[in-house]
Design a protein around this motif. Sequence first.
Motif, PDB file in Angstrom:
ATOM      1  N   MET A   1      64.667  37.912  47.915  1.00 20.97           N
ATOM      2  CA  MET A   1      64.081  36.503  47.166  1.00 20.97           C
ATOM      3  C   MET A   1      64.203  36.657  45.804  1.00 20.97           C
ATOM      4  O   MET A   1      64.005  37.767  45.244  1.00 20.97           O
ATOM      5  CB  MET A   1      62.588  36.670  47.698  1.00 20.97           C
ATOM      6  N   MET A   2      64.522  35.704  45.119  1.00 21.08           N
ATOM      7  CA  MET A   2      64.434  35.788  43.535  1.00 21.08           C
ATOM      8  C   MET A   2      63.060  36.011  43.064  1.00 21.08           C
ATOM      9  O   MET A   2      62.021  35.458  43.456  1.00 21.08           O
ATOM     10  CB  MET A   2      65.078  34.224  42.966  1.00 21.08           C
ATOM     11  N   VAL A   3      63.220  36.781  42.102  1.00 25.58           N
ATOM     12  CA  VAL A   3      61.891  37.152  41.382  1.00 25.58           C
ATOM     13  C   VAL A   3      61.822  36.614  39.832  1.00 25.58           C
ATOM     14  O   VAL A   3      62.669  37.042  39.126  1.00 25.58           O
ATOM     15  CB  VAL A   3      61.460  38.549  41.253  1.00 25.58           C
ATOM     16  N   GLU A   4      60.987  35.922  39.423  1.00 27.71           N
ATOM     17  CA  GLU A   4      60.919  35.431  38.075  1.00 27.71           C
ATOM     18  C   GLU A   4      59.817  36.209  37.483  1.00 27.71           C
ATOM     19  O   GLU A   4      58.830  36.680  37.880  1.00 27.71           O
ATOM     20  CB  GLU A   4      60.554  33.908  37.904  1.00 27.71           C
ATOM     21  N   THR A   5      60.242  36.290  36.041  1.00 30.94           N
ATOM     22  CA  THR A   5      59.396  37.357  35.383  1.00 30.94           C
ATOM     23  C   THR A   5      58.645  36.228  34.454  1.00 30.94           C
ATOM     24  O   THR A   5      59.350  35.688  33.673  1.00 30.94           O
ATOM     25  CB  THR A   5      59.876  38.365  34.601  1.00 30.94           C
ATOM     26  N   GLN A   6      57.164  36.397  34.170  1.00 32.83           N
ATOM     27  CA  GLN A   6      56.388  35.931  33.259  1.00 32.83           C
ATOM     28  C   GLN A   6      55.612  36.587  32.247  1.00 32.83           C
ATOM     29  O   GLN A   6      55.133  37.556  32.684  1.00 32.83           O
ATOM     30  CB  GLN A   6      55.806  34.607  33.774  1.00 32.83           C
ATOM     31  N   TYR A   7      55.390  36.118  31.206  1.00 38.51           N
ATOM     32  CA  TYR A   7      54.557  36.908  30.214  1.00 38.51           C
ATOM     33  C   TYR A   7      53.337  36.170  29.670  1.00 38.51           C
ATOM     34  O   TYR A   7      53.480  34.908  29.115  1.00 38.51           O
ATOM     35  CB  TYR A   7      55.526  37.594  29.085  1.00 38.51           C
ATOM     36  N   SER A   8      52.256  36.641  29.974  1.00 39.88           N
ATOM     37  CA  SER A   8      50.890  36.095  29.266  1.00 39.88           C
ATOM     38  C   SER A   8      50.326  37.137  28.291  1.00 39.88           C
ATOM     39  O   SER A   8      50.422  38.279  28.228  1.00 39.88           O
ATOM     40  CB  SER A   8      50.111  35.606  30.384  1.00 39.88           C
ATOM     41  N   ALA A   9      49.321  36.482  27.634  1.00 31.84           N
ATOM     42  CA  ALA A   9      48.371  37.209  26.878  1.00 31.84           C
ATOM     43  C   ALA A   9      46.964  36.820  26.964  1.00 31.84           C
ATOM     44  O   ALA A   9      46.798  35.616  27.243  1.00 31.84           O
ATOM     45  CB  ALA A   9      48.797  37.043  25.561  1.00 31.84           C
ATOM     46  N   GLY A  10      46.121  37.580  26.785  1.00 29.42           N
ATOM     47  CA  GLY A  10      44.665  37.282  27.123  1.00 29.42           C
ATOM     48  C   GLY A  10      43.733  38.500  26.469  1.00 29.42           C
ATOM     49  O   GLY A  10      44.242  39.061  25.572  1.00 29.42           O
ATOM     50  N   ALA A  11      42.488  38.405  26.706  1.00 31.13           N
ATOM     51  CA  ALA A  11      41.683  39.182  25.836  1.00 31.13           C
ATOM     52  C   ALA A  11      40.222  39.411  26.506  1.00 31.13           C
ATOM     53  O   ALA A  11      39.583  38.451  27.163  1.00 31.13           O
ATOM     54  CB  ALA A  11      41.291  38.568  24.289  1.00 31.13           C
ATOM     55  N   PHE A  12      39.812  40.537  26.521  1.00 27.56           N
ATOM     56  CA  PHE A  12      38.411  40.777  26.775  1.00 27.56           C
ATOM     57  C   PHE A  12      37.566  40.558  25.468  1.00 27.56           C
ATOM     58  O   PHE A  12      37.741  41.357  24.359  1.00 27.56           O
ATOM     59  CB  PHE A  12      38.222  42.504  26.984  1.00 27.56           C
ATOM     60  N   ILE A  13      36.743  39.341  25.640  1.00 25.98           N
ATOM     61  CA  ILE A  13      36.074  38.902  24.354  1.00 25.98           C
ATOM     62  C   ILE A  13      34.634  39.399  24.557  1.00 25.98           C
ATOM     63  O   ILE A  13      33.742  39.236  25.401  1.00 25.98           O
ATOM     64  CB  ILE A  13      35.992  37.527  24.118  1.00 25.98           C
ATOM     65  N   PHE A  14      34.038  40.162  23.234  1.00 28.14           N
ATOM     66  CA  PHE A  14      32.786  40.391  23.259  1.00 28.14           C
ATOM     67  C   PHE A  14      31.961  40.041  22.266  1.00 28.14           C
ATOM     68  O   PHE A  14      32.642  39.625  21.274  1.00 28.14           O
ATOM     69  CB  PHE A  14      32.714  42.269  23.311  1.00 28.14           C
ATOM     70  N   VAL A  15      30.740  39.913  22.409  1.00 26.46           N
ATOM     71  CA  VAL A  15      29.803  39.624  21.176  1.00 26.46           C
ATOM     72  C   VAL A  15      28.781  41.106  21.116  1.00 26.46           C
ATOM     73  O   VAL A  15      28.425  41.557  22.033  1.00 26.46           O
ATOM     74  CB  VAL A  15      29.059  38.457  21.263  1.00 26.46           C
ATOM     75  N   GLY A  16      28.289  41.334  19.883  1.00 24.78           N
ATOM     76  CA  GLY A  16      27.248  42.489  19.752  1.00 24.78           C
ATOM     77  C   GLY A  16      28.065  43.639  19.963  1.00 24.78           C
ATOM     78  O   GLY A  16      29.139  44.104  20.085  1.00 24.78           O
ATOM     79  N   SER A  17      27.119  44.819  19.879  1.00 26.01           N
ATOM     80  CA  SER A  17      27.678  46.431  19.896  1.00 26.01           C
ATOM     81  C   SER A  17      26.650  47.017  20.716  1.00 26.01           C
ATOM     82  O   SER A  17      25.605  46.665  20.824  1.00 26.01           O
ATOM     83  CB  SER A  17      27.733  46.684  18.821  1.00 26.01           C
ATOM     84  N   GLY A  18      27.043  48.344  21.202  1.00 28.41           N
ATOM     85  CA  GLY A  18      26.220  49.121  21.647  1.00 28.41           C
ATOM     86  C   GLY A  18      25.637  48.620  23.141  1.00 28.41           C
ATOM     87  O   GLY A  18      26.556  47.999  23.590  1.00 28.41           O
TER      88      GLY A  18
END
Length: 343
Positions: free
Chosen positions: A1-18
Amino acid sequence: MMVETQYSAGAFIFVGSGASRKYLILKRKGKGYDLPKGHIEKGESSGVAAIREIMEETSLRVTLVPYFSSTAKYFYFENKKRVLKFVKYFLAESKSAGAKISEEHAGFKWVSEQEFKKLLGYEDMLPLCDAAFSYARKLDEIKSINSEYSALPEKSQGWELSSRFVPGEGPLNAKLMIIGQAPGRVEDAKLKPFVGRSGKLLEAVLRRNKFRRDRIYIMSAVQFFPPENRMPTDQEVELCRPFLYRQLELVDPRYVILLGNLANQVLLGDGAVETNHGKITEKGGRTYLTTFHPAAALRFRDKFPIMVDDVSKVAKLMKASPRPSPRQWRNKAITHNRKGAKK
Ligand code: URA
């Protein structure tokens, strides 16, 4: 089976610290929870794509945490086609928790690390979550170490070094650390390590060994400029030593390159680089390499090829445990069966 390759980007978004740090998780309409992510457009870098997707999906203006990214690889089916997907996730800080989500989402939550992992539901994402969460905790710790360290001049009687603090720089999870002596005049002005002539020479040594500077944590044994570029005194070294050890333990590199006598003395209790250069020392679960300080190679050009050769020993050791190639990933990647793996 043909395999297509795709590229994405995302993020772990945070607010605050500790302990009060929270991460953003989105609920897709009719589907499960997911991180903000989307296709990388033609000509776009992954970082720019992540920021654009975050803006489109959440309206949040975020700052990407330098040096961190972690890539998920999985298969999914799209119109009966098998797609191999690479998603590069960044860590992004938001100053505001007021997300405005896009049409394709049913809701969002700011949650703790544990809740995030529970809601996300993709088994293969758990190691990426752990990597991102642990990096964010390291950010807190390095801030705390460096804020204490940078206060030394005002807390220490008779302080004679510059009062300008030049912290280390690089990934807080780097596999390789480089430790020099002390910042020079250019570093003192720019507040960054190894950005003057020594830095240029060091970069040349790294390039010859196919190392990328941005994959290495680089710092000096003493992180304040000594007037006239003199050698820091024993007392100055002792004041800085506990901070150096804390930074080393936090980054926890597997390999450390020591540039010059002072770094060699502070870390290994071993002085004479002239005779010890090229030596590999195993200590406390790390592999240390001793070589010349770039300033020595600026003065005596015959030291440059010697430095290149010394550093090649670390390059060879590190290459013995390489990262998996895309072909290996193709064989290892799992298939996301959940409907949530849309993009
Ligand atoms: N030498 C060092 O040891 N550190 C710097 O940052 C620059 C030169």
